[in-house]
Design an enzyme around this catalytic site. Structure first.
Site, PDB file in Angstrom:
ATOM      1  N   HIS A 295     104.355  30.625 -56.088  1.00 26.02           N
ATOM      2  CA  HIS A 295     104.741  30.147 -54.751  1.00 26.02           C
ATOM      3  C   HIS A 295     106.257  30.205 -54.552  1.00 26.02           C
ATOM      4  CE1 HIS A 295     100.609  28.600 -54.344  1.00 26.02           C
ATOM      5  NE2 HIS A 295     100.774  28.125 -55.577  1.00 26.02           N
TER       6      HIS A 295
ATOM      7  N   SER B 288     129.106  46.024 -45.056  1.00 24.29           N
ATOM      8  CA  SER B 288     128.943  45.626 -43.655  1.00 24.29           C
ATOM      9  C   SER B 288     130.093  46.160 -42.824  1.00 24.29           C
ATOM     10  CB  SER B 288     128.893  44.098 -43.549  1.00 24.29           C
ATOM     11  OG  SER B 288     129.067  43.673 -42.212  1.00 24.29           O
TER      12      SER B 288
ATOM     13  N   LYS C 192     130.479  41.767 -47.958  1.00 25.47           N
ATOM     14  CA  LYS C 192     129.064  42.061 -48.169  1.00 25.47           C
ATOM     15  C   LYS C 192     128.843  43.246 -49.106  1.00 25.47           C
ATOM     16  CE  LYS C 192     125.980  40.510 -46.363  1.00 25.47           C
ATOM     17  NZ  LYS C 192     125.447  40.880 -45.035  1.00 25.47           N
TER      18      LYS C 192
ATOM     19  N   GLU D 275     115.731  47.476 -49.862  1.00 31.17           N
ATOM     20  CA  GLU D 275     115.244  47.138 -48.525  1.00 31.17           C
ATOM     21  C   GLU D 275     114.548  48.334 -47.881  1.00 31.17           C
ATOM     22  OE1 GLU D 275     118.716  43.814 -47.528  1.00 31.17           O
ATOM     23  OE2 GLU D 275     118.712  45.726 -46.463  1.00 31.17           O
TER      24      GLU D 275
END
Length: 462
Positions: A157, A278, A284, A291
């Site tokens: 979980h 970024s 970043k 992704e």
């Protein structure tokens, strides 16, 4: 002769938009090698059976060699007026050798031709896909060996559950990818039947030898039913299913890499070459490749759903709807192969923050189950032990400490059967080492599995 090989029946030309909408050359041009190989095998068989003269055969084989060379050099420009790769190649062959080229299509149809070409092409691509899976497995096995004793929190979980080793965690994906490879191999076996000779749908009146063409093209046997031979797309659906499951496994791994690289986890760092920054936030470092791989899974699964829906309402035999099959499978294979490659290239450069992993495993009460086991060994019924440890966790949360930090007084306050010796033995190292059985997370077991996988992968590579 009409510009289109099938144009004799028609009095007016095809609508310009319809011609473009109908064409598949932009998709199936990649199968030119398979189409030429199928034509060579078909021509040799026709000659052996006395259907084609040896002079025509020689001309066809020389002409196909020239067409192949022109395509390889980029000299042959395919046209949508000829719809697909089959008619483009046949038209060019006929232009080179004349009437002999027109005789090549004797005893076959584009229906069995495209079914054969597609199986040939996907057979090669399936072998390549399996090779990429094996490479990724090898990378994961190497990482597992390096981190056989690296302790991290195991989750259920997405909550801290029990301590495990990173090596054990990575080997879980090796198992998944092994099943993926097995599914591709399984589908390949069923796909390796030759439709050539089914003709349009009913076979042919010519005395062809289907066993000869099947053997020359590396198939196990000819398909047994001509209707099924031209209309079956099960093999594409099955490959799409295998690709989808593999993409899901990659997506799960991608999700973990994305979480682990976040500042909140700080478990790993991926190589700069596989990340981006970024346009506005200079600090970043984004895990774009995981992704993107995660996103590709949806696209691949979409191909499977599209093919299932396309085929579900089709009567026998061939229908134009089937032209959509190659769009779905080619796109899925291209994206899955790219996903496997990027992970295989990226993961060897992954930096593991072992200190952060250990710290995370040492907090969040990951050793609670082991404390319950210790109570059971002391004669406490498991359900009582479960309750005692639950109360202990509640005490520790209020006190701001971990289980192993409870003193004797705290233990006795919770339950007389709970001792300081029990909680004092709760190191994550001991908890991990205790799970020393087949399938367990102990470092010894990880190393045994690493040795096994090295042998498996070496044998598969050989």
């Amino acid at each position: 002769m009409s510009e289109k090989p099938w144009g004799g029946r028609f009095e007016s030309p095809t609508n310009e938009f319809v011609e473009a909408f109908n064409a598949s050359i932009d998709v199936d041009a990649r199968m030119y090698g398979e189409d030429i190989a199928g034509s060579r095998a078909h021509a040799r068989m026709l000659c052996q059976q006395g259907i084609l003269s040896s002079e025509d055969l020689d001309a066809i084989l020389r002409g196909l060699d020239q067409v192949s060379a022109e395509i390889e050099r980029g000299d042959l420009e395919f046209t949508i007026a000829l719809e697909d790769v089959h008619m483009n190649i046949e038209s060019r062959l006929t232009a080179i050798i004349g009437d002999a080229g027109k005789r090549l299509h004797t005893a076959r149809s584009r229906n069995d031709q495209v079914a054969t070409d597609t199986r040939l092409y996907l057979r090669t691509r399936t072998d390549t896909m399996i090779a990429y899976i094996r490479k990724l497995q090898g990378v994961l096995v190497t990482l597992a060996e390096e981190h056989a004793s690296t302790i991290m929190p195991g989750f259920t979980h997405l909550q801290t559950a029990q301590p495990v080793t990173l090596g054990h965690h990575l080997l879980a994906y090796v198992e998944m990818f092994e099943r993926d490879a097995g599914r591709f191999l399984d589908a390949r076996k069923r796909m390796n039947q030759c439709p050539l000779g089914s003709a349009a749908l009913a076979g042919t009146t010519f005395a062809i030898d289907r066993n000869m063409t099947a053997a020359e093209l590396g198939f196990d046997a000819p398909t047994r039913n001509s209707l099924d031979g031209v209309s079956d797309r099960d093999f594409i659906i099955e490959l799409l299913a295998a690709a989808s499951i593999c993409a899901v496994h990659l997506s799960r791994l991608a999700e973990e890499l994305i979480l682990w690289m976040s500042a909140q986890f700080h478990f790993i760092d991926l190589p700069d070459a596989f990340c981006t920054g970024s346009s506005i936030m200079p600090q970043k470092k984004n895990p774009d490749m995981p992704e993107l791989v995660r996103g590709k899974a949806g696209r691949i699964i979409g191909g499977l759903v599209a093919m299932l829906i396309t085929v579900k309402g089709l009567p026998l035999a061939y229908n134009k709807d089937m032209q959509e099959d190659k769009t779905a499978i080619f796109d899925a294979f291209d994206n899955l192969q790219g996903s496997l490659r990027v992970f295989g290239d990226m993961l060897p450069g992954m930096h593991v923050n072992e200190e952060a992993l250990h710290q995370a495993a040492s907090s969040g009460f990951a050793t609670a189950t082991d404390l319950a086991d210790a109570l059971v060994r002391a004669g406490v019924p498991f359900r009582d032990a479960h309750e005692i440890v639950g109360k202990s966790v509640g005490y520790c949360i209020k006190a701001g400490i971990e289980l192993h930090q409870m003193d004797a007084a705290a233990c006795q306050q919770i339950d007389s059967r709970l001792t300081a010796e029990m909680v004092g033995a709760l190191s994550v190292e001991a908890c991990v080492a205790a799970r020393n059985h087949i399938g367990g997370t102990a470092p010894d077991q990880v190393m045994a599995q690493v040795a096994l996988w090295k042998t498996v992968l070496e044998n598969n590579h050989a």
